[in-house]
Structure formats: structure tokens, C-alpha cells
Design a protein around this motif. Structure first.
Motif, PDB file in Angstrom:
ATOM      1  N   LEU A 107      29.564   4.271  42.856  1.00  6.04           N
ATOM      2  CA  LEU A 107      30.672   4.390  43.436  1.00  6.04           C
ATOM      3  C   LEU A 107      30.574   5.123  44.497  1.00  6.04           C
ATOM      4  O   LEU A 107      31.159   4.690  45.691  1.00  6.04           O
ATOM      5  N   VAL A 144      31.921  -1.428  36.222  1.00  5.57           N
ATOM      6  CA  VAL A 144      32.104  -0.972  37.714  1.00  5.57           C
ATOM      7  C   VAL A 144      33.355  -1.506  38.329  1.00  5.57           C
ATOM      8  O   VAL A 144      33.813  -0.897  39.227  1.00  5.57           O
ATOM      9  N   ALA A 173      39.204   3.739  41.463  1.00  2.00           N
ATOM     10  CA  ALA A 173      38.717   4.744  42.556  1.00  2.00           C
ATOM     11  C   ALA A 173      39.288   4.429  44.005  1.00  2.00           C
ATOM     12  O   ALA A 173      39.940   5.056  44.904  1.00  2.00           O
ATOM     13  N   MET A 185      35.933   0.792  40.303  1.00  2.00           N
ATOM     14  CA  MET A 185      36.018   0.607  41.561  1.00  2.00           C
ATOM     15  C   MET A 185      37.676   0.339  42.003  1.00  2.00           C
ATOM     16  O   MET A 185      38.010   1.133  43.048  1.00  2.00           O
ATOM     17  N   ALA A 189      36.401   9.613  41.969  1.00  2.00           N
ATOM     18  CA  ALA A 189      35.380   8.914  41.494  1.00  2.00           C
ATOM     19  C   ALA A 189      35.218   9.476  39.781  1.00  2.00           C
ATOM     20  O   ALA A 189      34.857   8.473  39.098  1.00  2.00           O
TER      21      ALA A 189
END
Lengths: 291, 341
Positions: free
Chosen positions: A222, A132, A139, A136, A149
Motif C-alpha cells: 500500500l 490488495v 485506503a 487499496m 493503511a
């Protein structure tokens, strides 16, 4: 190689038995229901997913079965339309990861040397981040949009396939039928395509099925963080995030979350079944190489 | 270096350092990918109109040099603890993060502890009772565990246990009116214990329970599944059958013959599980208003505060790297075969 042979045989003899188990049936039925919902959302949805009507924040009841959100949009209709966003994107995402990761992994395993080094060190770098967090970071750098994303999840998803494929390709590369193909004058690409890849696809497909759930969780996560779908898109993760603002209206966040849960669960049931149905030794090999 | 263990350690450490460099390269490249101009983000409207000031600012920050040189400057800054300045808090990212890290370590530590105990326990039970009811129930439960969206579960847990049932205390790390104990480790539970503040300890544990359990659910599922298959694999070995055949009691067989070799893959997965915990904190802390790295990441991500996001990526990446290094070393200590491979 024995593995390929076993693989072919067990697939025929064991598949029906494994697919008769309750988990497999539940998984198949739930996944099919969601695919139908995604396809037929315009017909099935009782309201326009974007229409803002009174009453706002209406609790579940007749008229609005799952209630309405803070803008007065019907949650059931939004969830149905959300299936058209989340499910195809997730499937596309996993398909792209399989193709990109698979090709890179196959090249790494087949050509070896610097090709192998470059690709696998790149994969190591991705594995150096918790998923993640990396998704993250990517993104956020690309800018918040659903497309970005998807790209971010793709960045974190391909290396697992590269590792598995590379390992399997290394296993078949030196085998006689591949060598004799090369001696017959096959080009590297033709040998990879004709002799090597067909021996690798089965295990990779198992991994891909198990990965559909993970990809959906990551993508909706996301969106929850505000790095994916933009309002007013009825994306499930973004809908849950909307529910954070109106905490005591529990239905706003609960139902989209349940939608994510059921889809992920269905594909995990299917993936588990598929893995059991295949040769247990192949399954073990996948697991070890995916780590 | 004749000892294989020393050679193994050196190789692992060199790899870790290279990967750490790789992590800095990733965050650097991503920062430079951004379409936004850092000059525009940092200078006022009037200063932007003056080409002299803009050029001066670019020169001061090394932005007029070629990218490789900028990267070296960036590395030099990192070595001095310069992670940039948060656009949101206007404080150095390092300061923000050093306040947030202990809170997250406390949460993730509690979660991994719970996950290891329950996950390994459930996995062993499922393996020993293979194909019986308890195995099937645990299998479905562990699949549910890895399928639940963490951010949603956090919200549901907060709503049910705090808002409706009022069993758990609200957000934050301790009750609002309470003065925290003198800081020693930064972990409130440990600090409270050290200073003998029982009221703070019970408050801190109460606040920790719900977010830690939510965070742990995924890792419990993961560890249950892996432990089950690891134990099943060992149970099928000849030496286990031999140990049983010669009449050793079940407990001896389980702990001495089965669990030790099964521990090797379990430890690897525990390292990976820690990664998913660090990921999970981003999604859980925001809901429980837990003042850790996850909430900081959430705030920075939602406001697109890029220096802060990159700082989080860098710090969490390095923490994860260190954990994996420890796991690798443990792996080498437990299983001598790993050292030579």
C-alpha cells in the motif's frame, strides 16, 4: 476433545526437535536481528535518516554502505529506521486482527443464529475481494496515510481469524466441560473466556505467525502505491517506490526490498516451524478453515 | 429440482448474486465515507459560489436524497454500465476499464497457466520425495516465492533483464513501432495467432514473459505448498497403499489414485491464487507499463481518483466472484460429496 489433549502433549515433546531444524534457526536469528535493529536504530544508524547531504544518488561504498537516494539521504540509516516503522506496525496489525477476528469468530461460533450469520456474511464479503484490491479501495477512501493503511489491512485481515476461531469454537461448544460450566451457572462470557478460548488459542497463534509476513507485504504494498507512509518517513515500501523514479540507481529500491524480503521470510520460516511443531491434525484443521 | 447438482448450482449462483450486491454496497459506502465533497470536486469556483447552481447540481445527481435512495440510484446506474467518470482521464470509468481488462486477462491468464503447471508439478515432486534433498530445496524455494514483495521483484526483474542484460523487451505489450493485429479477443497473443502475424506473436510473447513470471512466482510458491500437503494426505490413505501392494505401476497409482482426490483442494487454492494474481497485477503492471487494470488502479490510487478506484474494486470483485463460482462448480463436479453438504 482429543485435539486439545494431543495439542498439549505434542507441544511439549516435539517443539525442541522442530526448533533445531535449519529453517527455524535461520528464521529466529534473522527475526531477532531485525528486532535489535529496530530497537537500536538510533545507536546503530551511521547517519540521520532524514538528513539530506551531498552526494546524491551515491552508489554503495565507504561512507554510505548502501548508497544514498535522490535527496542524498543515507539508505542504510533509512532502512534501519524503517524497521521501527514497519515491524511494530505489522505486529500491532496482526495482534489487532487476532483479537478482533478471534472475538467475532468466537461470538459467531458460540452464540450461533443471527450473530453467526451477520458476522460470517460480513467475512464472506471481505473474502469476495482480492486482498490488495480491497485494501487499496479502503485506503483510498479513507485518505492516504500510514494509519489508514493499517486500518485497511485490518479490514482485510480479520475474517481469516474469525473463520478459524468460529470453526474451533463450534468444535468445543458442545463438549461436556463447557456444558457443565454452563450448568454450574457460568455466564456466556465467562464460559467463553474460561472454557472455550484457551482451547482455541494455539492454532490461532500459528495462523498469526504465518500472517505476519503477509501483513507486512500488504502494508508495504500500500505504501508502494502511495496509499501508506508519507514522505519523508523511511517506510520500506515507500522507499522502493522512490527507487522507481531513479531506475538506473539500482541500490535505491533494491535494499529496502531486501529488508522486506528478509523479515517476511524469517516470519514465514518461524510460522512453518511452529505449524510443524504442533499437532499435524490441528495444522490441517487450520488450513481447511482458513480457506 | 431433484438433482443435487442442480440444487447445488442454484444455491451457489444465488450466493454469488448476493455477494455481488454486497460488493456494490461496499464500494458505495466507501465512496460516501470520503471526507471530500463531491460538489467541490466537480464544480468550478464560480459555480460553487452560487447556492442555486450547487443545489441544482446536488438534485441532478441525486445527492439531496437519503442514502438508501442514493444507493438504489447508484445500483440503477451500475446496471446501465455507469461506473462514474474518472477525475483523471475525464472519461467514463467503464470505457477506461474495458480497454484495460483484456491486457490484464492476458497477463493473469499466462501467469496462472505457468503457476498451475510449475506449482502442481513441484508440489507432486516434493510430496513424492518427502524429506529428501529435493523436498527441502523446493520447500525453501516456495517459501521464498511467497515472501518476495511482488512490486520489488518486478522492479529488479525489469532492471536486470531489460536494462542490464537486454534479454527481454521493454515496457508495454508489443514493440512500439508494430501495428497490432485486428482485435478479436483483445488478447494480443491470440489475435496475432488468429491473423497469422508471427512477428506480433513473438513480440507479444516476449513482452509477456517477464511480468507473467514475476506475477507467477507467488502463486507458484502457494500452489507448491498446497499441492505437497494435499498429495501427502492422499499418499497416506489405505487405498493408495492397497494399490501399491497389489503391484500397480507407480504412474498408474499417481495419476489414477493420488492426483484425482488431491485435485479437489488444489482447485480451491487455484481459485484463491487467481485472487492473489489479480492483486499482484496492481503492483506489477505499473512497473512494466502494462496497460491493464492494475496500472489503471495504480494510477488512480496514487492520484486518489476515487471513482476510478471504486470502479476497479467493483469490476475486479465481480471478476473474482465469477472465478470463485466456476471453482465451486468444478469442485461440485469433481467431488460429489460437496453437492450434498
Amino acid at each position: 476433545m482429543k485435539r486439545a489433549g494431543l495439542f498439549a502433549r505434542t507441544r511439549v515433546s516435539r517443539l525442541p526437535q522442530a526448533w533445531r531444524r535449519p529453517l527455524a534457526i535461520v528464521g529466529t536469528v534473522v527475526a531477532l536481528i531485525w528486532i535489535v535493529v529496530a530497537l537500536a536504530a538510533p545507536v546503530l544508524a551511521p547517519h540521520d535518516p532524514l538528513a539530506q547531504e551531498l552526494p546524491r544518488l551515491a552508489p554503495p561504498g565507504p561512507g554510505h554502505w548502501l548508497g544514498t537516494d535522490q535527496l542524498g539521504r543515507d539508505i542504510l540509516s533509512r532502512i534501519m529506521y524503517g524497521a521501527r516503522v514497519s515491524i511494530p506496525l505489522t505486529l500491532l496489525l496482526v495482534a489487532l486482527s487476532v483479537v478482533i477476528g478471534g472475538l467475532l469468530g468466537a461470538c459467531a461460533g458460540y452464540f450461533g443464529r443471527w450473530v453467526d450469520e451477520t458476522i460470517m456474511r460480513l467475512a464472506d464479503l471481505v473474502f469476495a475481494f482480492p486482498t490488495v484490491i480491497l485494501a487499496m479501495v479502503v485506503a483510498a477512501a479513507l485518505g492516504a496515510s500510514l494509519g489508514n493503511a493499517v486500518l485497511a489491512v485490518l479490514v482485510v485481515a480479520w475474517p481469516a481469524y474469525a473463520r478459524v476461531t468460529r470453526g474451533l469454537v463450534l468444535g468445543v461448544r458442545e463438549r461436556e466441560f463447557v456444558l457443565s460450566g454452563r450448568l454450574l451457572g457460568f455466564s456466556a462470557w465467562r464460559s467463553l473466556r474460561v472454557d472455550v478460548l484457551p482451547n482455541v488459542t494455539g492454532p490461532v497463534l500459528v495462523l498469526a505467525t504465518l500472517d505476519i509476513g503477509t501483513a507486512l507485504l500488504l502494508l508495504s504494498g500500500l505504501s508502494f502505491l502511495g496509499l501508506g507512509a508519507k514522505p519523508p518517513s523511511p517506510e520500506w515500501g515507500a522507499m522502493v517506490a522512490g527507487g522507481v523514479e531513479v531506475f538506473d540507481s539500482w541500490w535505491v529500491a533494491t535494499f529496502p526490498g531486501l529488508a522486506i524480503l528478509t523479515v517476511v521470510l524469517a516470519f514465514n520460516f518461524l510460522g512453518d516451524t511452529l505449524r510443524d511443531a504442533l499437532d499435524p491434525r490441528t495444522a490441517r484443521a487450520i488450513k481447511e478453515r482458513a480457506l | 429440482m431433484r438433482s443435487p447438482l442442480a440444487r447445488f448450482l442454484v444455491r451457489r449462483i444465488v450466493t454469488a448474486v448476493l455477494l455481488a450486491l454486497g460488493i456494490t454496497l461496499v464500494t458505495f459506502v466507501l465512496t460516501n465515507l470520503v471526507p471530500g465533497d463531491p460538489v467541490a470536486a466537480n464544480l468550478g469556483q464560480r459555480a460553487l459560489g452560487d447556492p442555486g447552481i450547487v443545489a441544482q447540481w446536488r438534485a441532478d445527481h441525486g445527492l439531496d436524497r437519503p442514502l438508501p435512495q442514493q444507493y438504489l440510484l447508484h445500483l440503477e446506474g451500475l446496471l446501465h454500465g455507469d461506473l462514474g467518470t474518472s477525475q483523471q482521464s475525464h472519461r467514463p470509468v467503464l470505457d477506461d476499464l474495458s480497454e484495460a481488462v483484456p491486457a490484464t486477462l492476458e497477463l493473469a491468464g499466462a501467469a496462472i497457466l505457468v503457476s498451475l503447471i510449475l506449482g502442481v508439478g513441484f508440489g507432486v515432486i516434493a510430496a513424492l520425495r518427502r524429506d529428501r534433498i529435493s523436498d527441502h530445496v523446493l520447500r525453501v524455494l516456495s517459501l521464498i516465492g511467497i515472501s518476495v514483495p511482488t512490486f520489488w521483484l518486478a522492479l529488479v526483474a525489469f532492471y536486470v533483464f531489460f536494462f542490464r542484460l537486454q534479454i527481454t523487451p521493454g515496457s508495454g505489450r508489443i514493440d512500439p513501432g508494430m501495428t497490432p493485429p485486428p482485435q478479436v479477443t483483445g488478447l494480443l497473443t491470440v489475435d496475432a495467432l488468429l491473423s497469422g502475424r508471427w512477428d506480433v506473436l513473438s513480440s507479444a510473447v516476449g513482452h509477456l514473459a517477464a511480468p507473467a513470471l514475476v506475477l507467477a512466482l507467488y502463486t507458484i510458491g502457494l500452489l507448491t505448498r498446497f499441492t505437497r500437503s494435499a498429495v501427502l494426505e492422499v499418499l497416506g490413505q489405505d487405498y493408495v497403499r492397497a494399490a501399491r501392494a497389489k503391484g500397480l505401476p507407480g504412474r498408474v497409482v499417481l495419476f489414477r489414485y493420488v492426483l484425482r482426490p488431491a485435485l479437489v483442494p488444489i482447485i480451491t487454492v487455484a481459485g484463491l491464487a487467481f485472487g492473489s494474481l489479480l492483486s499482484g497485477t496492481v503492483l506489477v503492471e505499473a512497473v512494466f507499463a502494462w496497460p491493464g487494470v492494475g496500472q489503471y488502479a495504480y494510477k488512480s490510487a496514487t492520484t486518489l481518483d476515487l471513482p476510478a478506484v471504486m470502479g476497479v474494486g467493483l469490476v475486479v470483485g465481480v471478476v473474482y466472484l465469477v472465478i470463485n463460482l466456476v471453482v465451486d462448480v468444478l469442485y461440485g463436479v469433481i467431488d460429489p460429496r460437496v453437492r450434498v453438504s
